[in-house]
Design a protein around this motif. Structure first.
Motif, PDB file in Angstrom:
ATOM      1  N   ASN A 681       1.067   1.806   5.082  1.00  0.00           N
ATOM      2  CA  ASN A 681       0.655   2.309   3.740  1.00  0.00           C
ATOM      3  C   ASN A 681      -0.465   3.493   4.042  1.00  0.00           C
ATOM      4  O   ASN A 681      -0.617   3.844   5.299  1.00  0.00           O
ATOM      5  CB  ASN A 681      -0.243   1.461   2.792  1.00  0.00           C
ATOM      6  CG  ASN A 681      -1.342   0.731   3.500  1.00  0.00           C
ATOM      7  OD1 ASN A 681      -2.225   1.408   4.238  1.00  0.00           O
ATOM      8  ND2 ASN A 681      -1.760  -0.495   3.272  1.00  0.00           N
ATOM      9  N   TRP A 682      -0.923   4.255   2.976  1.00  0.00           N
ATOM     10  CA  TRP A 682      -1.350   5.445   3.083  1.00  0.00           C
ATOM     11  C   TRP A 682      -2.775   5.232   3.796  1.00  0.00           C
ATOM     12  O   TRP A 682      -3.078   6.106   5.018  1.00  0.00           O
ATOM     13  CB  TRP A 682      -1.811   6.229   1.902  1.00  0.00           C
ATOM     14  CG  TRP A 682      -2.224   7.423   1.959  1.00  0.00           C
ATOM     15  CD1 TRP A 682      -3.592   7.690   1.395  1.00  0.00           C
ATOM     16  CD2 TRP A 682      -1.763   8.547   2.519  1.00  0.00           C
ATOM     17  NE1 TRP A 682      -3.835   9.154   1.793  1.00  0.00           N
ATOM     18  CE2 TRP A 682      -2.714   9.554   2.277  1.00  0.00           C
ATOM     19  CE3 TRP A 682      -0.577   9.048   3.080  1.00  0.00           C
ATOM     20  CZ2 TRP A 682      -2.450  10.992   2.661  1.00  0.00           C
ATOM     21  CZ3 TRP A 682      -0.576  10.222   3.535  1.00  0.00           C
ATOM     22  CH2 TRP A 682      -1.407  11.186   3.340  1.00  0.00           C
ATOM     23  N   GLU A 780       3.844  13.664  11.411  1.00  0.00           N
ATOM     24  CA  GLU A 780       4.744  12.351  11.116  1.00  0.00           C
ATOM     25  C   GLU A 780       4.228  11.464  10.396  1.00  0.00           C
ATOM     26  O   GLU A 780       4.981  10.780   9.625  1.00  0.00           O
ATOM     27  CB  GLU A 780       5.015  12.025  12.705  1.00  0.00           C
ATOM     28  CG  GLU A 780       5.794  12.864  13.742  1.00  0.00           C
ATOM     29  CD  GLU A 780       5.918  12.596  14.946  1.00  0.00           C
ATOM     30  OE1 GLU A 780       6.933  11.782  15.186  1.00  0.00           O
ATOM     31  OE2 GLU A 780       5.029  12.470  16.020  1.00  0.00           O
ATOM     32  N   LEU A 781       2.794  11.234  10.611  1.00  0.00           N
ATOM     33  CA  LEU A 781       2.123   9.990   9.616  1.00  0.00           C
ATOM     34  C   LEU A 781       2.516  10.370   8.234  1.00  0.00           C
ATOM     35  O   LEU A 781       2.631   9.403   7.471  1.00  0.00           O
ATOM     36  CB  LEU A 781       0.677  10.009  10.060  1.00  0.00           C
ATOM     37  CG  LEU A 781       0.503   9.160  11.578  1.00  0.00           C
ATOM     38  CD1 LEU A 781      -0.939   9.412  12.006  1.00  0.00           C
ATOM     39  CD2 LEU A 781       0.779   7.648  11.127  1.00  0.00           C
ATOM     40  N   ILE A 782       2.221  11.685   7.768  1.00  0.00           N
ATOM     41  CA  ILE A 782       2.242  11.989   6.362  1.00  0.00           C
ATOM     42  C   ILE A 782       3.646  11.953   5.911  1.00  0.00           C
ATOM     43  O   ILE A 782       3.964  11.380   4.939  1.00  0.00           O
ATOM     44  CB  ILE A 782       1.648  13.457   6.175  1.00  0.00           C
ATOM     45  CG1 ILE A 782       0.347  13.507   6.697  1.00  0.00           C
ATOM     46  CG2 ILE A 782       1.994  14.062   4.861  1.00  0.00           C
ATOM     47  CD1 ILE A 782      -0.233  14.984   6.870  1.00  0.00           C
ATOM     48  N   TYR A 824      -0.384   6.901  -3.094  1.00  0.00           N
ATOM     49  CA  TYR A 824      -1.337   7.434  -2.244  1.00  0.00           C
ATOM     50  C   TYR A 824      -2.288   8.575  -3.167  1.00  0.00           C
ATOM     51  O   TYR A 824      -1.699   8.803  -4.195  1.00  0.00           O
ATOM     52  CB  TYR A 824      -0.754   8.254  -1.136  1.00  0.00           C
ATOM     53  CG  TYR A 824       0.161   9.283  -1.584  1.00  0.00           C
ATOM     54  CD1 TYR A 824      -0.255  10.609  -1.825  1.00  0.00           C
ATOM     55  CD2 TYR A 824       1.482   9.288  -1.646  1.00  0.00           C
ATOM     56  CE1 TYR A 824       0.487  11.462  -2.262  1.00  0.00           C
ATOM     57  CE2 TYR A 824       2.387  10.158  -2.199  1.00  0.00           C
ATOM     58  CZ  TYR A 824       1.688  11.358  -2.480  1.00  0.00           C
ATOM     59  OH  TYR A 824       2.769  12.430  -3.033  1.00  0.00           O
ATOM     60  N   ASP A 825      -3.183   8.854  -2.835  1.00  0.00           N
ATOM     61  CA  ASP A 825      -4.243   9.607  -3.412  1.00  0.00           C
ATOM     62  C   ASP A 825      -3.841  10.886  -3.303  1.00  0.00           C
ATOM     63  O   ASP A 825      -3.813  11.610  -2.206  1.00  0.00           O
ATOM     64  CB  ASP A 825      -5.851   9.319  -2.928  1.00  0.00           C
ATOM     65  CG  ASP A 825      -6.812  10.250  -3.963  1.00  0.00           C
ATOM     66  OD1 ASP A 825      -7.028   9.776  -5.129  1.00  0.00           O
ATOM     67  OD2 ASP A 825      -7.010  11.267  -3.421  1.00  0.00           O
ATOM     68  N   ILE A 826      -3.678  11.901  -4.104  1.00  0.00           N
ATOM     69  CA  ILE A 826      -3.145  13.320  -4.012  1.00  0.00           C
ATOM     70  C   ILE A 826      -4.020  14.013  -3.427  1.00  0.00           C
ATOM     71  O   ILE A 826      -3.694  14.792  -2.440  1.00  0.00           O
ATOM     72  CB  ILE A 826      -2.752  13.817  -5.651  1.00  0.00           C
ATOM     73  CG1 ILE A 826      -1.642  12.796  -6.139  1.00  0.00           C
ATOM     74  CG2 ILE A 826      -2.329  15.293  -5.298  1.00  0.00           C
ATOM     75  CD1 ILE A 826      -1.124  13.583  -7.468  1.00  0.00           C
ATOM     76  N   ILE A 863     -12.191   9.873   0.743  1.00  0.00           N
ATOM     77  CA  ILE A 863     -11.663  10.607  -0.540  1.00  0.00           C
ATOM     78  C   ILE A 863     -11.261   9.249  -1.367  1.00  0.00           C
ATOM     79  O   ILE A 863     -11.273   9.248  -2.564  1.00  0.00           O
ATOM     80  CB  ILE A 863     -10.797  11.346  -0.364  1.00  0.00           C
ATOM     81  CG1 ILE A 863     -11.367  12.791  -0.074  1.00  0.00           C
ATOM     82  CG2 ILE A 863      -9.820  11.848  -1.804  1.00  0.00           C
ATOM     83  CD1 ILE A 863     -10.193  13.849   0.266  1.00  0.00           C
ATOM     84  N   GLY A 864     -10.627   8.217  -0.805  1.00  0.00           N
ATOM     85  CA  GLY A 864     -10.074   7.142  -1.576  1.00  0.00           C
ATOM     86  C   GLY A 864      -8.722   6.973  -1.185  1.00  0.00           C
ATOM     87  O   GLY A 864      -7.821   7.772  -1.262  1.00  0.00           O
ATOM     88  N   ILE A 865      -8.273   5.668  -0.710  1.00  0.00           N
ATOM     89  CA  ILE A 865      -6.850   5.425  -0.815  1.00  0.00           C
ATOM     90  C   ILE A 865      -6.311   4.539  -1.701  1.00  0.00           C
ATOM     91  O   ILE A 865      -5.191   3.789  -1.551  1.00  0.00           O
ATOM     92  CB  ILE A 865      -6.694   4.740   0.568  1.00  0.00           C
ATOM     93  CG1 ILE A 865      -7.523   3.418   0.789  1.00  0.00           C
ATOM     94  CG2 ILE A 865      -7.021   5.774   1.479  1.00  0.00           C
ATOM     95  CD1 ILE A 865      -7.288   2.804   1.965  1.00  0.00           C
ATOM     96  N   ALA A 866      -6.986   4.588  -2.971  1.00  0.00           N
ATOM     97  CA  ALA A 866      -6.517   3.947  -4.095  1.00  0.00           C
ATOM     98  C   ALA A 866      -5.191   4.441  -4.414  1.00  0.00           C
ATOM     99  O   ALA A 866      -4.876   5.572  -4.547  1.00  0.00           O
ATOM    100  CB  ALA A 866      -7.427   3.681  -5.378  1.00  0.00           C
ATOM    101  N   PRO A 867      -4.046   3.530  -5.013  1.00  0.00           N
ATOM    102  CA  PRO A 867      -2.904   4.013  -5.211  1.00  0.00           C
ATOM    103  C   PRO A 867      -2.824   5.022  -6.486  1.00  0.00           C
ATOM    104  O   PRO A 867      -3.454   4.654  -7.500  1.00  0.00           O
ATOM    105  CB  PRO A 867      -2.066   2.844  -5.806  1.00  0.00           C
ATOM    106  CG  PRO A 867      -2.682   1.593  -5.120  1.00  0.00           C
ATOM    107  CD  PRO A 867      -4.178   1.951  -5.063  1.00  0.00           C
ATOM    108  N   GLU A 868      -2.330   6.148  -6.418  1.00  0.00           N
ATOM    109  CA  GLU A 868      -2.257   7.152  -7.439  1.00  0.00           C
ATOM    110  C   GLU A 868      -0.927   7.651  -7.311  1.00  0.00           C
ATOM    111  O   GLU A 868      -0.413   8.474  -6.227  1.00  0.00           O
ATOM    112  CB  GLU A 868      -3.320   8.272  -7.134  1.00  0.00           C
ATOM    113  CG  GLU A 868      -3.198   9.312  -8.242  1.00  0.00           C
ATOM    114  CD  GLU A 868      -4.185  10.425  -7.961  1.00  0.00           C
ATOM    115  OE1 GLU A 868      -4.022  11.579  -8.604  1.00  0.00           O
ATOM    116  OE2 GLU A 868      -5.297  10.063  -7.666  1.00  0.00           O
ATOM    117  N   ARG A 869      -0.098   7.488  -8.215  1.00  0.00           N
ATOM    118  CA  ARG A 869       1.517   7.733  -8.100  1.00  0.00           C
ATOM    119  C   ARG A 869       1.871   9.265  -8.590  1.00  0.00           C
ATOM    120  O   ARG A 869       1.128   9.498  -9.518  1.00  0.00           O
ATOM    121  CB  ARG A 869       2.110   6.550  -8.955  1.00  0.00           C
ATOM    122  CG  ARG A 869       3.601   6.819  -8.894  1.00  0.00           C
ATOM    123  CD  ARG A 869       4.351   5.710  -9.572  1.00  0.00           C
ATOM    124  NE  ARG A 869       4.058   4.420  -8.929  1.00  0.00           N
ATOM    125  CZ  ARG A 869       4.645   3.739  -7.806  1.00  0.00           C
ATOM    126  NH1 ARG A 869       5.472   4.486  -7.314  1.00  0.00           N
ATOM    127  NH2 ARG A 869       3.918   2.840  -7.549  1.00  0.00           N
TER     128      ARG A 869
END
Length: 892
Positions: A681-682, A780-782, A824-826, A863-869
């Motif tokens: 995950n992100w 690569e990770l991104i 992922y958080d934009i 910054i935050g890794i809360a899901p943001e679609r």
């Protein structure tokens, strides 16, 4: 009549210890309602027990409430909420104060109640300290379970840990401790053994209600139980306990059962288990409840499945007594206890209560008490923001971050390495560090430590590496530390402390002025480091010469009779024979991977430690790389570098023995080709990037002389079971022996796609070459794409060129790996892309150093890794947030 044990009669005095006073009141209780709001508490209406929030006992987890559909008036208040642990593989409660060498009942309760809306019962493990206590496997419509253990404390606190086994998120509803008298429930001959409750039954209960505190002063929970073949009898009189080896309250003992059929001579009770290896202890409680006439006799035998048969036995009127055995019942899946009328008895047998316990041996010895106290004080002093919970060294898979320990079956584990670099420590160097008397490696660099370098560091006789650089220390470095550094027994770093004096001319008798010793510092450090580097080379060279002489002596001997030794530079300087290395790999049975210079095999050492054994192929010319890697691995140590355990050099056969990384290399997790690999995950990707960056930062700035890895790529980044990333494969690495140089000229080596274009064109290598390679890994990770991408047709392009046009138009949706499904958080996504861009300009002068990259990645992670679609092809790119880092705009 005195209490009896099969084959052994124990005569106990009736003196009550002071601990009993605590038991018979809530001062001996610790009652935790997990998930209760911080600072809140209450007195339970039914039990009158005072419950408190768990916030003083745990540093992780989130509070949750069960679904409203499971709430009823009969539900215990403690089960309405819970604490869930979605993050971390092990989360531990630290329960104190606890009396050392005292006996406790510990109870943990769980009610799922569909709190997360998933309607899936999780399964996880529960540990008491370093040993497995129980596996939580929930049952019933609401998913409930309770487990109890009777154990003896070895410290002034206890740790109860929930371990994620990959089958759902661990959680807990309540956690309770009850202090017991040491004379109670001595069912085993070994005080270190513990007892896990299997059943505790109030047979013959006339109310059908659970009995616990305040009716049971120990707060044992007695469940009502009856069978159709039994009939109940009871008394309104008090049943007294005169013997004190077991504890069944009067309310339980005042009811009993006898056979419903008056012609029956036997009471039978049985249970089954799906684990035949369990070893059971049984306690049967008896008290006569009826006044017998002169011609009446109640006499019976108490027999357990092929293990014990005691009797004949006649219980006393209104006096609690018990029959039990220290011999365990084991090896079967079905057990029974039979209470059988004796030949001379005129009355049927009776039974008042039953307790069944499973023996739980706790084999693993916790970390040395002195070290635990020291590291706990260090944690409190610096308020360390790490997942430091439970035992520091055990289980081995859950060693605290930044720690390494020494394991010897004859002694408790000890802490031998502590890395607290870049953890924002402030204040003076904590005196508790001086109590880590076995420590060999101590890194306190890149913090805000102030005050003098304390003399107690000199007393750490095993210390071989001390890094105090980049702090705000003042005064002078103790001369004894300088002497150990000069004679090569200690690698000492103290640079970038402007007010710290570091030469012999500045000592405790001659005050130092700010900066007065700076010029002497470099002259002192460089020869010492150079000497140490030479020493490392000489160690390996000496070992190889010794082996050559050994082989010459053995020439002509049959191979079958040879028992050549391989010298392993591991803890305690242990030595292994070549036969042992064959055994470690089971004749090289399991291949972990293949590289340019040989094959890596899975191995297991005698103590069970898993290792990776990197064998140099005899048909390839990798001897130089082997020696380079061995030399560097002996010098470096960091949590984000794969640990070096040892090496073997035997003629043409050469091997490096390295730390085993369960999840393999990063490349397999990003390629999507391995069905067993997980989709990262992100948040996991950002953390991996930070881990790698910290490892490179250490090589560039924490090593003297600095080291350039030269082959940073996804395949050389390994992941452990917690997905912590560590850099591997130092065969191509280079050291800057002269720190004044801006670069070194060397033959171009590396991997296509990751290779620094400036280095490729000029053969001039510096640390910015690693920065470029890291930027490729970050891309690569991104993106989830490889470093070299097969384009339409037969064309191939680098990942740097592949992302360029999409970044120019702000198309983050098609840049970020589609397997994330937009979760992922934009802002975090753009921040990561900008870091990768900054690392990959064609000219090294435009790239940041790894310290800057580490700082920016930490900000990115924060910054935050809360899901943001992401919802559109074009996502607006935020302003440059790359701190004060200067880099050219993305012109491709």
């Amino acid at each position: 009549m005195r209490m009896v044990m099969v084959g052994i009669f124990l005569l106990l005095g009736l003196v009550v210890s002071p601990a009993v006073v605590l038991v018979h009141g809530q001062p001996g209780f610790i009652s935790i309602d997990c998930g209760l709001a911080e600072g809140s508490g209450y007195k339970d209406d039914e039990t009158t027990i005072d419950y408190s929030s768990d916030t003083d006992f745990i540093e992780a987890g989130v509070n949750k409430n069960i679904s409203s559909s499971f709430i009823s008036t009969s539900l215990q208040r403690q089960l309405l909420n819970l604490r869930s642990f979605p993050d971390g593989s092990r989360n531990c409660y630290t329960i104190k104060p606890v009396e050392m060498d005292s006996k406790y009942l510990i109870r943990a309760s769980f009610m799922y109640g569909n709190y997360d809306g998933l309607n899936l019962f999780p399964q996880f493990d529960l540990y008491l300290g370093v040993n497995l206590w129980d596996s939580v496997n929930l049952t019933g419509t609401s998913g409930t379970m309770s487990t109890e253990i009777i154990t003896i404390s070895s410290r002034n606190f206890m740790s109860v840990c929930l371990v994620n086994t990959g089958l759902g998120t661990p959680f807990i509803s309540t956690l309770e401790l009850r202090l017991m008298d040491m004379s109670l429930y001595n069912l085993t001959t070994d005080d270190s053994d513990s007892l896990v409750l299997y059943k505790r039954l109030d047979v013959g209960s006339t109310t059908g209600q659970i009995v616990r505190y305040p009716n049971d002063t120990l707060d044992f929970i007695w469940s009502p139980y009856n069978l159709p073949s039994w009939t109940s009898i009871f008394t309104l009189s008090e049943v007294k306990d005169l013997y004190g080896q077991f504890s069944a309250p009067s309310m339980v003992m005042s009811t009993a059962v006898r056979p419903a059929n008056e012609s029956s001579d036997t009471l039978n009770f049985s249970w089954t288990t799906d684990n035949p290896s369990l070893q059971f202890h049984v306690v049967d409680h008896y008290a006569e409840l009826e006044v017998l006439k002169e011609n009446e006799v109640r006499d019976f035998m108490d027999c357990g499945t092929g293990v014990f048969c005691y009797g004949p036995f006649s219980p006393d009127y209104l006096v609690a007594d018990a029959i039990y055995t220290k011999d365990t019942m084991t090896g079967q899946d079905h057990y029974s206890v039979s209470v059988i009328k004796a030949n001379d008895s005129t009355l049927p047998p009776i039974l008042n209560a039953i307790e069944i316990y499973a023996l739980k041996r706790l084999p693993d010895t916790a970390t040395n008490n002195r070290d635990v106290d020291a590291i706990m004080n260090i944690k409190a002093t610096y308020r360390v923001k790490r997942n430091w919970m439970g035992d520091p060294c055990l289980p081995k898979n859950y060693t605290w971050e930044g720690l390494n320990c020494s394991y010897d079956s004859s002694y408790p584990p000890t802490i031998i390495s502590l890395d607290l670099s870049s953890t924002r420590l402030s204040g003076e160097i904590a005196p508790s560090l001086g109590n880590l008397t076995s420590i060999q490696f101590l890194d306190l660099s890149r913090n805000n430590l102030t005050g003098a370098v304390p003399d107690f560091l000199v007393k750490l006789s095993f210390l071989t590496f001390l890094n105090l650089s980049s702090n705000k220390l003042n005064g002078s470095v103790p001369s004894a530390l300088l002497e150990r550094s000069q004679d090569g027994s200690l690698i000492l770093s103290f640079g970038d402390n402007p007010n710290l004096c570091t030469s012999y001319s500045c000592n405790t008798t001659e005050p130092c002025l700010s900066g007065s010793c700076k010029k002497k510092h470099k002259k002192f450090v460089i020869p010492v480091i150079a000497a140490l580097s030479v020493a490392a080379v000489l160690v390996i060279f000496t070992a190889l010469i010794a082996w050559r002489k050994f082989r010459e002596k053995r020439q002509g001997e049959p191979a079958a009779n040879a028992n050549k030794e391989c010298s392993f530079l591991i803890q305690h300087n242990r030595r292994f024979t070549s036969t042992e290395i064959m055994r470690m790999t089971n004749n090289f049975q399991r291949v972990l991977g293949k590289g340019a210079f040989g094959t890596v095999y899975h191995g297991q050492m005698e103590d069970g430690t898993e290792v990776a054994i990197k064998m140099l192929s005899q048909i390839r010319h990798g001897s130089v790389e082997f020696q380079t890697e061995a030399q560097l691995l002996m010098r470096v140590y960091h949590k984000n570098l794969v640990s070096f355990i040892g090496y073997c050099a035997e003629g043409d056969n050469k091997a490096l023995i390295l730390e085993y990384m369960l999840e393999g290399n990063l490349a397999k997790h990003l390629s999507g080709k391995d069905k067993n690999a997980r989709v990262l995950n992100w948040g996991q990707r950002l953390q991996i990037a930070l881990d790698v960056a910290q490892g490179l930062e250490y090589l560039h700035f924490g090593c003297k002389p600095p080291i350039i890895h030269r082959d940073v790529k996804a395949a050389n980044i390994l992941l452990n079971e917690r997905l912590e990333a560590k850099i591997a494969d130092f065969g191509l690495s280079k050291a800057f022996l002269d720190e004044e140089l801006t670069h070194i000229s060397t033959a171009v080596k590396g991997t296509h796609g990751y290779l620094d274009p400036e280095y490729f064109n000029s053969s001039k290598l510096n640390e910015k070459s690693d920065v470029y390679s890291f930027g490729v890994v970050l891309f690569e990770l991104i993106t989830g794409q490889p470093a070299i991408i097969q384009s339409v047709g037969s064309e191939r392009t680098t990942i740097v060129n592949w992302v360029a046009p999409m970044i120019e138009i702000g198309d983050i949706k098609n840049v970020v790996d589609p397997r994330l499904h937009g979760d992922y958080d934009i802002s975090s996504g753009w921040k990561a892309i900008e870091i990768a861009i900054a690392c990959t300009p064609p000219k090294s002068i435009g790239r940041p150093n790894m310290s800057d990259v580490v700082a920016e990645l930490k900000e990115c992670l924060g910054i935050g890794i809360a899901p943001e679609r992401t919802t559109s092809v074009k996502s607006e790119r935020p302003e440059n947030t790359f701190g004060s880092m200067s880099y050219p705009s993305a012109r491709w």
